[in-house]
Scaffold this active site. Structure first.
Site, PDB file in Angstrom:
ATOM      1  N   HIS A   1       6.361  16.186   0.309  1.00  0.00           N
ATOM      2  CA  HIS A   1       5.374  16.786   1.221  1.00  0.00           C
ATOM      3  C   HIS A   1       4.308  15.778   1.644  1.00  0.00           C
ATOM      4  O   HIS A   1       3.687  15.928   2.696  1.00  0.00           O
ATOM      5  CB  HIS A   1       4.705  17.989   0.549  1.00  0.00           C
ATOM      6  CG  HIS A   1       5.623  19.159   0.345  1.00  0.00           C
ATOM      7  ND1 HIS A   1       6.483  19.609   1.324  1.00  0.00           N
ATOM      8  CD2 HIS A   1       5.812  19.973  -0.725  1.00  0.00           C
ATOM      9  CE1 HIS A   1       7.157  20.645   0.864  1.00  0.00           C
ATOM     10  NE2 HIS A   1       6.774  20.882  -0.381  1.00  0.00           N
TER      11      HIS A   1
ATOM     12  N   HIS B   1       8.800  15.580  -5.305  1.00  0.00           N
ATOM     13  CA  HIS B   1       8.834  16.573  -4.224  1.00  0.00           C
ATOM     14  C   HIS B   1       7.433  16.766  -3.634  1.00  0.00           C
ATOM     15  O   HIS B   1       7.245  16.729  -2.417  1.00  0.00           O
ATOM     16  CB  HIS B   1       9.381  17.881  -4.802  1.00  0.00           C
ATOM     17  CG  HIS B   1       9.296  19.086  -3.921  1.00  0.00           C
ATOM     18  ND1 HIS B   1      10.412  19.755  -3.474  1.00  0.00           N
ATOM     19  CD2 HIS B   1       8.237  19.782  -3.416  1.00  0.00           C
ATOM     20  CE1 HIS B   1      10.043  20.792  -2.735  1.00  0.00           C
ATOM     21  NE2 HIS B   1       8.720  20.829  -2.699  1.00  0.00           N
ATOM     22  N   GLU B   2       6.445  16.968  -4.516  1.00  0.00           N
ATOM     23  CA  GLU B   2       5.090  17.262  -4.031  1.00  0.00           C
ATOM     24  C   GLU B   2       4.395  16.021  -3.472  1.00  0.00           C
ATOM     25  O   GLU B   2       3.861  16.039  -2.366  1.00  0.00           O
ATOM     26  CB  GLU B   2       4.239  17.871  -5.154  1.00  0.00           C
ATOM     27  CG  GLU B   2       4.785  19.154  -5.757  1.00  0.00           C
ATOM     28  CD  GLU B   2       4.884  20.326  -4.788  1.00  0.00           C
ATOM     29  OE1 GLU B   2       4.340  20.251  -3.671  1.00  0.00           O
ATOM     30  OE2 GLU B   2       5.534  21.327  -5.140  1.00  0.00           O
TER      31      GLU B   2
ATOM     32  N   GLU C   1      10.729  22.123   2.989  1.00  0.00           N
ATOM     33  CA  GLU C   1      11.127  22.137   1.577  1.00  0.00           C
ATOM     34  C   GLU C   1      12.382  21.289   1.371  1.00  0.00           C
ATOM     35  O   GLU C   1      12.519  20.594   0.368  1.00  0.00           O
ATOM     36  CB  GLU C   1      11.378  23.572   1.091  1.00  0.00           C
ATOM     37  CG  GLU C   1      10.134  24.454   1.049  1.00  0.00           C
ATOM     38  CD  GLU C   1       9.002  23.876   0.212  1.00  0.00           C
ATOM     39  OE1 GLU C   1       9.271  23.120  -0.749  1.00  0.00           O
ATOM     40  OE2 GLU C   1       7.828  24.164   0.525  1.00  0.00           O
TER      41      GLU C   1
END
Length: 757
Positions: free
Chosen positions: A475, A470-471, A528
């Site tokens: 992103h 996810h990070e 997100e």
């Protein structure tokens, strides 16, 4: 990124004191989970110089975190000051004796301790995760007796009575507009004066864009003159106010403007005395910096908070990105925009953490594979950054996290221009993951019995994988198409084709526009959702699971539990939806609901939600995920959705992005799922998010001591009572003076603005 705990029912309390029939949505239960952050071993391994560096950075973070009270609600600073005075004069055990003598039951007093701990944890009286107000779960008259008969009231009767008179009513008030943070008629916020509407927020954003000013460190105040004309003040957060100061990039902006027929005044000095204390501690930390990057970084942060300059903060963030693999990691400033109803103002936060080397090694292997894995994402190469800027990715044990709440992982800085050209850093907060997301079997809602043991076994490891993806690759991926101030494009207009339309690129970001300013109210949640989707998509890749040490049947279980956790979270998300306003109150949870909708839409029995009746005779539900269809049905559905999300983001297509995202985020009672009815079931069986007790550091001579506290509401209160030993009363005065100076902007807190700007 953070995720709420699974649900169990609230303790039954006397919420009728809040004027509602036991509406558990607005109270924290007496049996709320409380955990302590464990960083003893990480702290022990620090050198004396590293400890001093961490200590002063922690002090800066804790001071700055007090600004969140002023960013939340008009009454929050007064509530904080009142509680701090109470517990400085009598610790929780001493006050308990007085409370019982005043006729409170043990349950009443525990409810008060939980409320106080909640205010400290959230830095205000609204939940940081969900933006819902919480009120004391005991009768107001009983609490009043405790406060006015306390040691603090005997020592300073006028001050304590004055604080109670200022915030007592609002502490308990649950008028519709005060139940949630929001703008205009939708709720309360102190990022804007009480008379501002969404139209004012849009006008102010356009004004800021026209002056190349960031909204991150601003608040907006509107006053209407006798002719009914609005006048706007954009106030920057800074130590310096109106006094003459050497020319800087900010001073030239501090003046009056006329914009689209409305007067705007740019001022500064918001939170000045608080930021003064932040700056003093950053200056002390500089003496113990490990290298020149850290020294330059802190010098720029000091300049940023002194002048009110986001450009200086960006320069500091550049040095921060270049400071690869430090032993003590930190970040501080006006960072996340989740709680601004418009989505562009940053809440103050500061964290200090120590690297966990074993887990960081896994993340380093993920970083080494990142360029290869980026090619697996379902969009054309032109939609990916021209060059992958290899970031730092570390697992950290948090020593201090000041602000309104603690996430599980972070990808920063949030400045688009830096992320596209300079890079970013990822951190996974290991000791937060260890305590905040631990699950007890009996509190696991909405899962089949046969899934529960597997879920408990693999939830932690699968969440490590999800946070990492996810990070770093969520992103950290994707390109924004931009035309700069000279008219030059960062993509080839002739050859780049939109894979959704088959045509050339029709839209992009113009100079001064950012993702947050363009997509505003949906920007945080949309991003997100994109990052969560990348995590689900790439966890199917065998190479990823090997990096984290999973192969064969274990790897299959990690995939299954990661996907199952996401669809369950999508159902739990309904707690954070407000039907009356048709609005979502939490970016991550809205994102998870959208993913649930996408996977339900894929059909073929991949995901099913079945209403049931629980063993207690009350409504319940079961979520099922067919693990045999994750690759064949789930992956293609996610691939199509992810490509759309990225293309709309890259091209700055706000209309298309809103239509797609808001379509999936709509909550209706349409069959077969009947989500509004399911929401009642979710509320019935929800569990409150845990409170986390953090340690303090204390300077004794030239040694730094770590002070730890028990995992209880009383322990959390003690940690705050001992946080500001030198200047607690002064800080309370500062907070109440700052709140009082602006109180006129919310003097009718229950009067929603009627007109538009």
């Amino acid at each position: 990124m953070g995720e709420p705990e699974a649900g169990s029912e609230f303790a039954n309390g006397a919420a009728a004191a809040a004027g509602l029939m036991a509406d558990t949505q607005y109270i924290l239960p007496n049996d709320i989970g409380v955990s302590s952050l464990d960083c003893r071993e990480a702290f022990r391994l620090l050198s004396p110089s590293e400890r001093l560096y961490a200590h002063h950075l922690s002090r800066a973070a804790w001071y700055g975190g007090l600004a969140v009270l002023l960013q939340t609600s008009p009454e929050a600073p007064y509530i904080y000051a009142l509680l701090s005075r109470l517990f400085r004069a009598q610790d929780p055990d001493q006050l308990r004796q007085h409370a019982l003598a005043e006729g409170l039951t043990e349950e009443d007093y525990q409810a008060f301790l939980v409320y106080a701990a909640g205010v400290y944890s959230n830095m205000g009286n609204y939940k940081s995760f969900g933006d819902t107000k919480f009120v004391p779960n005991l009768p107001k008259e009983k609490l009043e007796r405790v406060i006015l008969g306390s040691e603090a009231a005997q020592q300073h009767p006028e001050e304590v009575r004055g604080l109670w008179q200022t915030c007592g009513e609002l502490m308990f008030c649950l008028e519709p507009r005060l139940r949630h943070l929001g703008l205009g008629k939708e709720g309360i916020t102190t990022y804007f004066s009480g008379n501002c509407t969404m139209e004012d927020a849009k006008l102010a954003q356009d004004f800021l864009d026209s002056q190349n000013l960031s909204a991150y460190n601003t608040r907006l105040f509107k006053e209407v003159d006798r002719e009914g004309k609005p006048h706007y003040e954009v106030r920057l957060a800074s130590v310096l106010g109106t006094e003459p100061s050497p020319d800087s990039e900010v001073t030239s902006k501090l003046k009056s403007y006329e914009f689209r027929g409305s007067p705007f005044q740019v001022t500064r000095g918001d939170y000045a005395p608080i930021l003064q204390k932040v700056v003093e501690q950053l200056d002390k930390a500089k003496m113990y910096a490990a290298n020149s990057h850290q020294k330059h970084m802190l010098a720029q942060y000091i300049d940023s908070f002194t002048q009110g300059s986001i450009e200086a903060h960006k320069r500091g963030s550049r040095f921060w990105i270049q400071d690869k693999g430090p032993i003590v990691e930190s970040y501080i400033g006006f960072i996340e925009s989740y709680r601004d109803p418009f989505g562009s103002r940053g809440e103050f936060e500061g964290f200090v953490a120590v690297v966990n080397k074993a887990m960081s090694a896994k993340f380093e292997r993920l970083v080494a594979s990142a360029e290869q894995l980026l090619k697996e994402l379902p969009w054309p190469p032109a939609f990916e950054k021209d060059k992958f800027l290899t970031p730092d990715f570390t697992s950290l044990d948090v020593l201090t996290f000041a602000g309104s709440g603690i996430p599980a992982g972070i990808n920063i800085p949030n400045y688009d221009d830096l992320r596209q050209t300079e890079g970013f850093k990822n951190v996974s907060l290991g000791n937060v993951l260890a305590v905040a997301y631990a699950t007890q079997r009996e509190k696991l809602t909405f899962l089949e019995e046969e899934d529960k043991d597997l879920y408990i076994l693999w939830k932690g490891p699968s969440f490590d994988v999800q946070v990492g993806l996810h990070e770093l690759l969520g992103h950290g991926s994707g390109k924004l198409f931009v035309q700069d101030e000279k008219g030059a494009f960062n993509f080839d207009q002739e050859t780049v084709i939109n894979p959704e339309t088959g045509e050339q690129i029709q839209s992009w970001y113009r100079s001064g526009e950012t993702w947050d300013s363009k997509f505003s109210t949906i920007a945080s949640s949309y991003e997100e959702c994109r990052a969560e989707s990348v995590g689900l998509y790439l966890c199917l890749h065998p190479q990823v699971l090997e990096i984290f040490g999973f192969e064969g049947a274990d790897a299959e279980d990690v995939i299954y539990v990661n996907w199952l956790n996401m669809v369950r979270a999508g159902l739990l998300a309904l707690e954070f939806y407000t039907p009356a306003a048709s609005s979502w109150r939490q970016a991550h949870m809205q994102a998870r609901f959208v993913i649930l909708r996408v996977l339900l839409e894929a059909g073929e029995g991949l995901v099913t939600i079945t209403p049931t009746t629980g063993s207690d005779g009350r409504p319940d539900a079961r979520v099922r995920l067919d693990r045999s269809k994750i690759q064949s049905v789930g992956k293609p559905a996610l691939e199509r959705f992810l490509r759309k999300l990225q293309v709309l983001k890259s091209t700055g297509d706000v209309a298309g992005g809103r239509a797609l995202y808001e379509g999936y985020a709509a909550v209706t009672d349409a069959p077969p799922e009947c989500f509004l009815t399911l929401r009642d079931t979710v509320l019935l069986r929800k569990e409150s998010r845990k409170l986390i007790v953090q340690p303090n550091t204390r300077l004794e001579g030239s040694d730094v001591q770590l002070l730890e506290y028990e995992a209880s509401a009383a322990g959390l209160i003690r940690s705050f009572s001992e946080r500001f030993p030198e200047d607690g009363p002064e800080l309370e005065d500062i907070l109440t003076q700052l709140a009082t100076a602006d109180a006129r902007f919310w003097k009718g807190p229950s009067e929603a603005p009627s007109g538009q700007a």
